[in-house]
Scaffold this active site. Structure first.
Site, PDB file in Angstrom:
ATOM      1  N   TYR A  98       0.826  -1.204   0.000  1.00  0.00           N
ATOM      2  CA  TYR A  98       0.000   0.000   0.000  1.00  0.00           C
ATOM      3  C   TYR A  98       0.865   1.261   0.000  1.00  0.00           C
ATOM      4  O   TYR A  98       0.454   2.294  -0.533  1.00  0.00           O
ATOM      5  CB  TYR A  98      -0.940   0.006   1.201  1.00  0.00           C
ATOM      6  CG  TYR A  98      -2.107  -0.941   1.048  1.00  0.00           C
ATOM      7  CD1 TYR A  98      -3.274  -0.545   0.407  1.00  0.00           C
ATOM      8  CD2 TYR A  98      -2.037  -2.249   1.519  1.00  0.00           C
ATOM      9  CE1 TYR A  98      -4.348  -1.404   0.260  1.00  0.00           C
ATOM     10  CE2 TYR A  98      -3.101  -3.124   1.372  1.00  0.00           C
ATOM     11  CZ  TYR A  98      -4.246  -2.705   0.743  1.00  0.00           C
ATOM     12  OH  TYR A  98      -5.301  -3.572   0.585  1.00  0.00           O
ATOM     13  N   GLU A 140      -7.730  -7.490   5.714  1.00  0.00           N
ATOM     14  CA  GLU A 140      -6.884  -8.532   5.139  1.00  0.00           C
ATOM     15  C   GLU A 140      -6.094  -9.264   6.214  1.00  0.00           C
ATOM     16  O   GLU A 140      -5.944 -10.496   6.154  1.00  0.00           O
ATOM     17  CB  GLU A 140      -5.964  -7.911   4.086  1.00  0.00           C
ATOM     18  CG  GLU A 140      -6.717  -7.508   2.827  1.00  0.00           C
ATOM     19  CD  GLU A 140      -6.069  -6.382   2.050  1.00  0.00           C
ATOM     20  OE1 GLU A 140      -4.853  -6.146   2.227  1.00  0.00           O
ATOM     21  OE2 GLU A 140      -6.787  -5.706   1.273  1.00  0.00           O
TER      22      GLU A 140
END
Length: 396
Positions: A98, A140
């Protein structure tokens, strides 16, 4: 929750950013893959990149998330986040990626917006990004923990036990763990990722719904060979090369379209290869003695092109209160005239309180959803699965 200052800025700049989001995401992927070519080779779907589908999905998710934050400041779009997180977990996405995405996305924003990308604007959209990213990372991490795997380490070696040709362009592969250990549990409707090494060395990944019953000894995936512009790299490889005894790298099962089999009437609607999660759901319903009404709807080119057609029919017949309605563009002699062409639910009874599950091409699912809403099915009770980038953005 988006800060009040950032919410005002995002609301004011949504038209500008929204108008440019397609260009921004295109430039983002150009920058990302130039700096990290392994991501295109081994993580991102090269077919979707070539067709521009992944760009559309990313642009849509960012715009949808930002719009939701400013319209519902005390809520989060958890349905959309959950769907994205399941897909990311099946691919083995990790938190550090990310940061890489952030770097190249915001460089693309600055490049495309130019003078409009003031510090106030970039700070506000930075807040949007990290609200979305951190929410996904948290989901996640939970999904990895539930599967008992380390973050990103979702892969396991499996062996093909049986290969069955279902139609001219569909094959079922029945798999077992190569180490002989028990196969991980899954819920009807979930999928696995499959990773194959192609001729050029790329390790491409695709998702396939599990078409077997959750309690079966073997795990089955039914793969349709994708043809067109471009041809499917992974499906073509599996059809050309995968035989009984061959090894395959398969992820833990994920997916948020799962059967909630209480006493509610059910409608399972599919088109083409979208029947695979529905067959798994029917397997579970038949195995558990489900007694509430079940309506099965499927659309295909012809009976010969209908994957798992015999299973679709036999499992429906095993349920005490179930009916199957199949539409074919090119039906066989004797097929009901009213079941030719596109699905039309006008004559299909839909019980009050029905919970619907849809899987197939987006035009099919949009049409069926519209008809179900007109029949009084609540929007919250219509769930769907998209094979490929989700351009529908979790409308349930």
């Amino acid at each position: 929750m988006l800060s009040e200052k950032s919410a005002m800025t995002v609301r004011a700049t949504l038209p500008t950013v929204g108008a440019a989001i397609g260009t921004i995401t295109e430039r983002f992927y150009e920058r990302l893959f130039a700096a990290h070519p392994a991501l295109l080779r081994d993580l991102f779907n090269r077919g979707n990149q070539a067709a521009g589908l992944q760009k559309q999905a990313l642009a849509g998710s960012i715009a949808a998330f930002a719009t939701y934050l400013v319209d519902h400041p005390d809520e989060r779009p958890d349905a959309m986040l959950g769907r994205i997180a399941h897909k990311h977990a099946s691919l083995g996405v990790t938190a550090d990626q990310y940061k890489i995405v952030h770097e190249h996305l915001f460089a693309a924003i600055a490049e495309v917006l130019g003078e409009d990308a003031t510090p106030e604007v970039t700070d506000a959209w930075d807040e949007v990004y990290w609200l979305m990213a951190n929410a996904l990372i948290a989901i996640e991490d939970r999904l990895y923990a539930e599967r008992g795997v380390l973050a990103g380490d979702v892969w396991r070696a499996w062996t093909v036990a049986v290969r069955t040709e279902e139609t001219a362009d569909c094959a079922t592969f029945r798999l077992r763990p190569a180490d002989g250990a028990p196969a991980p549990a899954f819920k009807p409707g979930q999928y696995v990722s499959v990773q194959v090494e192609l001729a050029d060395g790329a390790r491409q990944i695709r998702q396939y719904s599990l078409s077997s019953a959750p309690g079966a000894e073997l795990r089955s995936i039914t793969v349709k060979r994708v043809t067109g512009e471009p041809d499917g790299e992974v499906s073509g490889h599996l059809h050309a090369h995968l035989r009984a005894g061959d090894a395959l790298r398969v992820s833990a099962p994920y997916g948020d379209l799962v059967l909630d089999a209480d006493d509610a009437p059910l409608l399972l609607a599919s088109a083409g290869i979208g029947c695979t999660p529905m067959v798994s759901m029917l397997e579970r319903l038949a195995a558990t003695g489900h007694r509430s009404p079940v309506t099965v709807v499927h659309a295909d080119r012809s009976p010969a092109a209908h994957p798992l057609r015999a299973d679709h029919m036999a499992l429906t017949a095993r349920l005490p209160d179930a009916e199957a309605h199949f539409w074919y563009e090119d039906p066989e002699p004797g097929h009901p005239a009213g079941r030719t062409g596109l699905v039309d639910l006008a004559t299909v009874p839909v019980a009050s309180g029905t919970r619907a599950y849809l899987c197939g091409p987006l035009p099919f699912m949009r049409a069926v959803r519209t008809q179900l809403l007109a029949k009084g099915v609540a929007a919250a009770d219509i769930h769907y699965e998209v094979f490929g980038p989700d351009l529908w953005l979790a409308r349930d």
